[in-house]
Design a protein around this motif. Structure first.
Motif, PDB file in Angstrom:
ATOM      1  N   SER A 181       0.809  -1.221   0.000  1.00  0.00           N
ATOM      2  CA  SER A 181       0.000   0.000   0.000  1.00  0.00           C
ATOM      3  C   SER A 181       0.844   1.273   0.000  1.00  0.00           C
ATOM      4  CB  SER A 181      -0.932  -0.004   1.207  1.00  0.00           C
ATOM      5  OG  SER A 181      -0.179  -0.286   2.368  1.00  0.00           O
ATOM      6  N   ASN A 182       2.122   1.183   0.356  1.00  0.00           N
ATOM      7  CA  ASN A 182       2.951   2.392   0.442  1.00  0.00           C
ATOM      8  C   ASN A 182       4.380   2.057   0.009  1.00  0.00           C
ATOM      9  OD1 ASN A 182       4.526   4.533   1.208  1.00  0.00           O
ATOM     10  ND2 ASN A 182       3.434   4.883   3.129  1.00  0.00           N
ATOM     11  N   ASP A 183       4.790   2.657  -1.113  1.00  0.00           N
ATOM     12  CA  ASP A 183       6.077   2.330  -1.713  1.00  0.00           C
ATOM     13  C   ASP A 183       7.278   2.660  -0.829  1.00  0.00           C
ATOM     14  OD1 ASP A 183       6.215   0.902  -3.952  1.00  0.00           O
ATOM     15  OD2 ASP A 183       6.798   2.546  -5.290  1.00  0.00           O
ATOM     16  N   ASN A 184       7.076   3.598   0.111  1.00  0.00           N
ATOM     17  CA  ASN A 184       8.196   3.991   0.972  1.00  0.00           C
ATOM     18  C   ASN A 184       8.365   3.073   2.170  1.00  0.00           C
ATOM     19  OD1 ASN A 184       8.670   6.238  -0.624  1.00  0.00           O
ATOM     20  ND2 ASN A 184       7.043   7.362   0.438  1.00  0.00           N
ATOM     21  N   MET A 185       7.425   2.166   2.322  1.00  0.00           N
ATOM     22  CA  MET A 185       7.456   1.309   3.507  1.00  0.00           C
ATOM     23  C   MET A 185       7.847  -0.115   3.125  1.00  0.00           C
ATOM     24  SD  MET A 185       6.311   3.187   6.107  1.00  0.00           S
ATOM     25  CE  MET A 185       5.250   2.457   7.356  1.00  0.00           C
ATOM     26  N   LEU A 186       8.460  -0.811   4.083  1.00  0.00           N
ATOM     27  CA  LEU A 186       8.725  -2.234   3.908  1.00  0.00           C
ATOM     28  C   LEU A 186       7.700  -3.019   4.723  1.00  0.00           C
ATOM     29  CD1 LEU A 186      12.614  -2.285   4.334  1.00  0.00           C
ATOM     30  CD2 LEU A 186      11.332  -2.453   2.190  1.00  0.00           C
ATOM     31  N   SER A 187       7.580  -4.286   4.398  1.00  0.00           N
ATOM     32  CA  SER A 187       6.634  -5.132   5.106  1.00  0.00           C
ATOM     33  C   SER A 187       7.313  -6.442   5.491  1.00  0.00           C
ATOM     34  CB  SER A 187       5.444  -5.388   4.182  1.00  0.00           C
ATOM     35  OG  SER A 187       4.551  -6.255   4.798  1.00  0.00           O
ATOM     36  N   GLY A 188       7.024  -6.903   6.696  1.00  0.00           N
ATOM     37  CA  GLY A 188       7.604  -8.168   7.147  1.00  0.00           C
ATOM     38  C   GLY A 188       6.698  -8.827   8.160  1.00  0.00           C
ATOM     39  N   ARG A 189       7.162  -9.956   8.708  1.00  0.00           N
ATOM     40  CA  ARG A 189       6.329 -10.673   9.680  1.00  0.00           C
ATOM     41  C   ARG A 189       7.084 -10.996  10.957  1.00  0.00           C
ATOM     42  NH1 ARG A 189       1.649 -13.266   6.980  1.00  0.00           N
ATOM     43  NH2 ARG A 189       1.913 -12.646   4.810  1.00  0.00           N
ATOM     44  N   THR A 190       6.330 -11.000  12.039  1.00  0.00           N
ATOM     45  CA  THR A 190       6.876 -11.457  13.314  1.00  0.00           C
ATOM     46  C   THR A 190       6.833 -12.979  13.335  1.00  0.00           C
ATOM     47  OG1 THR A 190       4.692 -11.500  14.302  1.00  0.00           O
ATOM     48  CG2 THR A 190       5.930  -9.445  14.517  1.00  0.00           C
ATOM     49  N   GLU A 191       7.410 -13.554  14.384  1.00  0.00           N
ATOM     50  CA  GLU A 191       7.374 -15.015  14.512  1.00  0.00           C
ATOM     51  C   GLU A 191       5.930 -15.521  14.496  1.00  0.00           C
ATOM     52  OE1 GLU A 191       8.959 -16.662  18.184  1.00  0.00           O
ATOM     53  OE2 GLU A 191       7.845 -18.496  17.720  1.00  0.00           O
ATOM     54  N   ASP A 192       5.028 -14.774  15.146  1.00  0.00           N
ATOM     55  CA  ASP A 192       3.647 -15.245  15.194  1.00  0.00           C
ATOM     56  C   ASP A 192       2.810 -14.739  14.008  1.00  0.00           C
ATOM     57  OD1 ASP A 192       3.558 -12.699  16.133  1.00  0.00           O
ATOM     58  OD2 ASP A 192       2.607 -13.167  18.049  1.00  0.00           O
ATOM     59  N   ASN A 193       3.514 -14.411  12.924  1.00  0.00           N
ATOM     60  CA  ASN A 193       2.882 -14.161  11.620  1.00  0.00           C
ATOM     61  C   ASN A 193       2.100 -12.848  11.529  1.00  0.00           C
ATOM     62  OD1 ASN A 193       3.003 -15.305   9.093  1.00  0.00           O
ATOM     63  ND2 ASN A 193       0.993 -16.260   9.226  1.00  0.00           N
ATOM     64  N   LYS A 194       2.399 -11.907  12.411  1.00  0.00           N
ATOM     65  CA  LYS A 194       1.767 -10.576  12.317  1.00  0.00           C
ATOM     66  C   LYS A 194       2.486  -9.767  11.248  1.00  0.00           C
ATOM     67  CE  LYS A 194      -1.175 -10.814  15.726  1.00  0.00           C
ATOM     68  NZ  LYS A 194      -2.588 -10.531  15.593  1.00  0.00           N
ATOM     69  N   ILE A 195       1.719  -9.053  10.427  1.00  0.00           N
ATOM     70  CA  ILE A 195       2.316  -8.238   9.377  1.00  0.00           C
ATOM     71  C   ILE A 195       2.687  -6.870   9.946  1.00  0.00           C
ATOM     72  CG2 ILE A 195       1.895  -7.134   7.132  1.00  0.00           C
ATOM     73  CD1 ILE A 195      -0.054  -9.505   6.591  1.00  0.00           C
ATOM     74  N   ILE A 196       3.941  -6.475   9.748  1.00  0.00           N
ATOM     75  CA  ILE A 196       4.443  -5.209  10.295  1.00  0.00           C
ATOM     76  C   ILE A 196       4.960  -4.334   9.155  1.00  0.00           C
ATOM     77  CG2 ILE A 196       6.033  -4.143  11.952  1.00  0.00           C
ATOM     78  CD1 ILE A 196       4.209  -6.195  13.309  1.00  0.00           C
ATOM     79  N   HIS A 197       4.518  -3.090   9.113  1.00  0.00           N
ATOM     80  CA  HIS A 197       5.030  -2.131   8.130  1.00  0.00           C
ATOM     81  C   HIS A 197       5.972  -1.153   8.824  1.00  0.00           C
ATOM     82  CE1 HIS A 197       1.274  -2.689   5.356  1.00  0.00           C
ATOM     83  NE2 HIS A 197       1.943  -3.787   5.558  1.00  0.00           N
ATOM     84  N   PHE A 198       7.045  -0.796   8.139  1.00  0.00           N
ATOM     85  CA  PHE A 198       8.006   0.154   8.725  1.00  0.00           C
ATOM     86  C   PHE A 198       8.836   0.777   7.614  1.00  0.00           C
ATOM     87  CE2 PHE A 198      11.794  -2.446   8.168  1.00  0.00           C
ATOM     88  CZ  PHE A 198      11.225  -3.700   7.943  1.00  0.00           C
ATOM     89  N   GLU A 199       9.455   1.903   7.936  1.00  0.00           N
ATOM     90  CA  GLU A 199      10.295   2.574   6.938  1.00  0.00           C
ATOM     91  C   GLU A 199      11.656   1.910   6.906  1.00  0.00           C
ATOM     92  OE1 GLU A 199      10.826   6.890   6.980  1.00  0.00           O
ATOM     93  OE2 GLU A 199       8.660   6.997   7.331  1.00  0.00           O
ATOM     94  N   GLY A 200      12.185   1.729   5.689  1.00  0.00           N
ATOM     95  CA  GLY A 200      13.509   1.111   5.603  1.00  0.00           C
ATOM     96  C   GLY A 200      13.931   0.936   4.164  1.00  0.00           C
ATOM     97  N   ASP A 201      15.192   0.581   4.000  1.00  0.00           N
ATOM     98  CA  ASP A 201      15.746   0.449   2.669  1.00  0.00           C
ATOM     99  C   ASP A 201      15.503  -0.965   2.118  1.00  0.00           C
ATOM    100  OD1 ASP A 201      17.718   1.821   0.747  1.00  0.00           O
ATOM    101  OD2 ASP A 201      18.451  -0.249   0.977  1.00  0.00           O
ATOM    102  N   GLU A 202      15.321  -1.041   0.824  1.00  0.00           N
ATOM    103  CA  GLU A 202      15.060  -2.331   0.168  1.00  0.00           C
ATOM    104  C   GLU A 202      16.123  -3.396   0.435  1.00  0.00           C
ATOM    105  OE1 GLU A 202      13.824  -2.646  -4.072  1.00  0.00           O
ATOM    106  OE2 GLU A 202      13.277  -0.558  -3.761  1.00  0.00           O
ATOM    107  N   SER A 203      17.333  -2.903   0.736  1.00  0.00           N
ATOM    108  CA  SER A 203      18.438  -3.853   0.972  1.00  0.00           C
ATOM    109  C   SER A 203      18.167  -4.737   2.197  1.00  0.00           C
ATOM    110  CB  SER A 203      19.747  -3.097   1.164  1.00  0.00           C
ATOM    111  OG  SER A 203      19.621  -2.268   2.306  1.00  0.00           O
ATOM    112  N   LEU A 204      17.178  -4.358   3.001  1.00  0.00           N
ATOM    113  CA  LEU A 204      16.852  -5.149   4.202  1.00  0.00           C
ATOM    114  C   LEU A 204      16.008  -6.382   3.888  1.00  0.00           C
ATOM    115  CD1 LEU A 204      15.957  -2.245   6.674  1.00  0.00           C
ATOM    116  CD2 LEU A 204      18.004  -3.682   6.737  1.00  0.00           C
ATOM    117  N   ILE A 205      15.469  -6.445   2.666  1.00  0.00           N
ATOM    118  CA  ILE A 205      14.590  -7.567   2.311  1.00  0.00           C
ATOM    119  C   ILE A 205      15.342  -8.892   2.474  1.00  0.00           C
ATOM    120  CG2 ILE A 205      13.298  -8.667   0.418  1.00  0.00           C
ATOM    121  CD1 ILE A 205      12.693  -5.768  -0.578  1.00  0.00           C
TER     122      ILE A 205
END
Ligand code: SAH
Ligand code: SF4
Ligand code: F3S
Length: 457
Positions: A412-436
């Motif tokens: 939903s937002n190109d400036n944000m990254l998205s990831g998951r916690t151990e318990d599968n919660k989706i978390i959005h945060f600002e960061g560089d693509e190199s973190l993928i």
């Protein structure tokens, strides 16, 4: 296997006579099993010299892996295929391929044969490994190739193109023996067949060497893994063995049937540090009369007791589920039992659908007692109340720090990254693509219903 690779080589030779690299467009509907099959299909395409494209208009071959679980899924696919007709008119050399669960139904394959003459190749779920041979036949003059089998063995050693370099799905079994009365899967995927224990472990060891850190074990009913193998290894044993593989930090699995979820598995989940505190445990309906009609083989009370046992053994476990609303015979009063389970368990996510009649299944002959309108009203209510439950569950995450595996850019937002916690919660945060593909520590700063927002610390 060697002959399969020979066929792929032959196709590659045919394709290399072209001036440009030929391109494949692939599209997958349905569950994780279909996605895993598509990874193999993409692997075979790559082996045959194809590159990949995201636009069907630029493709030389289009492959659609289909799902038959609900009528809506089928409608979507017919719409999809209809749109390919125009592309083929512009590019008559385009090869259109349909495969998967929907094709496994005779009536559908027949309809495609007669009403969709521009579809070139059709096969089902049992002969995916023969796709190169079918493509070879098509490229060497056969007009249309329709090949359907009603059973098949698991083929090992298939080439695979995976979605990313850090998280992989690994199929542990296919098919289903449960015959829930509404469900088409046992007919489209056949009986349960487990992969050999060592083949699975070796595949995951290979993935760990390549740098994968997350593994999702998949099957329609992973809890009955191994029952058809000679030495009957259990799913719990498999989980422990995967937990011991160095480099694999997160292990997930789908899907579990409540009736087969053993104490041994709960214990393994609790003890294995790399097995995520997350479980998808479909209950489908809360009313005992409906559960019986569904052939689910447990009662509401047994299901709730199982959930209690899991929560006691694995505190903070995140639970998700599937629910069918409006099963034949379900009154709105019966539906109250479904809502009761929802409020008692407090799931983090619920995948809910209106019952869809599937020809050939026992439930297709059962009669409705409420209107479609009332079913929709019940579904709406479920969605609304679940939203509140999900939001309330998320409140406890506020201001805490979680390790997040970064999956990609936020949709939903190109400036944000998205990831998951151990318990599968989706978390959005600002960061560089190199973190993928890496793990980062995120402090939660904003609570939403279906995701949360945080910042790197
Ligand atoms: N093997 C898995 C799920 C397979 S299908 C399991 O047993 O949990 C995924 C989900 O689709 C099911 O959990 C069910 O909720 C839903 N589903 C299957 N058949 C359906 C039907 N005929 N109508 C509506 N939903 C259906
Ligand atoms: Fe379908 Fe039931 Fe098998 Fe799941 S367990 S795939 S719902 S028959
Ligand atoms: Fe659909 Fe087949 Fe999966 S019917 S849900 S793709 S097993």
């Amino acid at each position: 296997m060697e002959t399969r690779y020979n066929v792929m080589k032959k196709v590659r030779e045919i394709n290399s006579a072209e001036e440009k690299t030929l391109l494949a467009y692939t599209c997958v509907h349905g569950c994780a099993q279909n996605e895993a099959d598509m990874e193999n299909i993409r692997g075979m395409l790559m082996e045959m010299g194809y590159g990949f494209t995201d636009t069907p208009e630029t493709a030389d071959v289009i492959v659609v892996n289909t799902c038959a679980v609900r009528e809506g899924a089928e409608f979507k696919i017919y719409g999809n295929v209809g749109a390919f007709k125009k592309i083929k008119e512009k590019n008559p050399n385009l090869v259109i391929v349909l495969c998967g669960c929907m094709m496994q139904q005779e009536s559908v394959a027949r309809k495609i044969k007669h009403s969709y003459p521009y579809v070139d190749i059709v096969f089902g779920t049992f002969n995916i490994a023969d796709f190169p041979l079918m493509l070879y036949k098509k490229l060497t003059g056969t007009k249309r190739v329709f090949e359907m089998l009603t059973e098949g063995k698991i083929v090992e050693g298939m080439p695979t193109v995976r979605e990313n370099k850090f998280s992989a799905s690994v199929s542990v079994m296919s098919g289903c023996n449960n015959f829930c009365s509404y469900c088409i899967v046992p007919y489209t995927r056949g009986r349960e067949r487990s992969r050999q224990f060592d083949a699975i472990i070796n595949e995951i060891k290979g993935l760990a060497k390549e740098g994968y850190v997350e593994i999702t074990l998949i099957g329609q009913n992973v809890n009955s893994y191994g029952k058809d193998l000679a030495d009957k290894p259990t799913f719990a044993k498999l989980l422990r063995a995967v937990n011991d593989i160095e480099g694999i930090k997160r292990i997930r699995f789908v899907t579990s049937h409540p009736k087969d979820l053993s104490d041994e598995l709960i214990e393994a989940m609790a003890q294995c540090k790399n097995v995520c505190k997350q479980l998808h445990l479909p209950f489908q309906a809360g009313n005992n009369k409906i559960l019986k009609l569904m052939n689910r083989k447990y009662t509401k009370e047994q299901y709730l007791a199982l959930v209690e046992k899991i929560k006691a053994a694995i505190p903070d476990i995140s639970l998700t589920t599937d629910v069918i609303v409006g099963f034949p015979g379900e009154t709105t009063e019966d539906f109250e039992d479904t809502m009761d389970v929802l409020h008692k368990v407090k799931y983090d996510g619920v995948y809910s659908f209106i019952y869809s009649r599937r020809g050939g299944t026992p439930a297709a002959k059962m009669e409705d007692v409420i209107s479609e309108e009332e079913k929709h009203k019940n579904l709406e209510r479920l969605l609304e109340e679940q939203k509140e439950i999900g939001y309330e569950n998320n409140l406890k995450y506020m201001d805490n720090v979680y390790e997040v595996l970064v999956e990609g850019k936020s949709k939903s937002n190109d400036n944000m990254l998205s990831g998951r916690t151990e318990d599968n919660k989706i978390i959005h945060f600002e960061g560089d693509e190199s973190l993928i593909g890496t793990f980062v520590n995120i402090k939660i700063t904003k609570i939403k219903t279906f995701y949360m927002v945080g910042e790197r610390i």
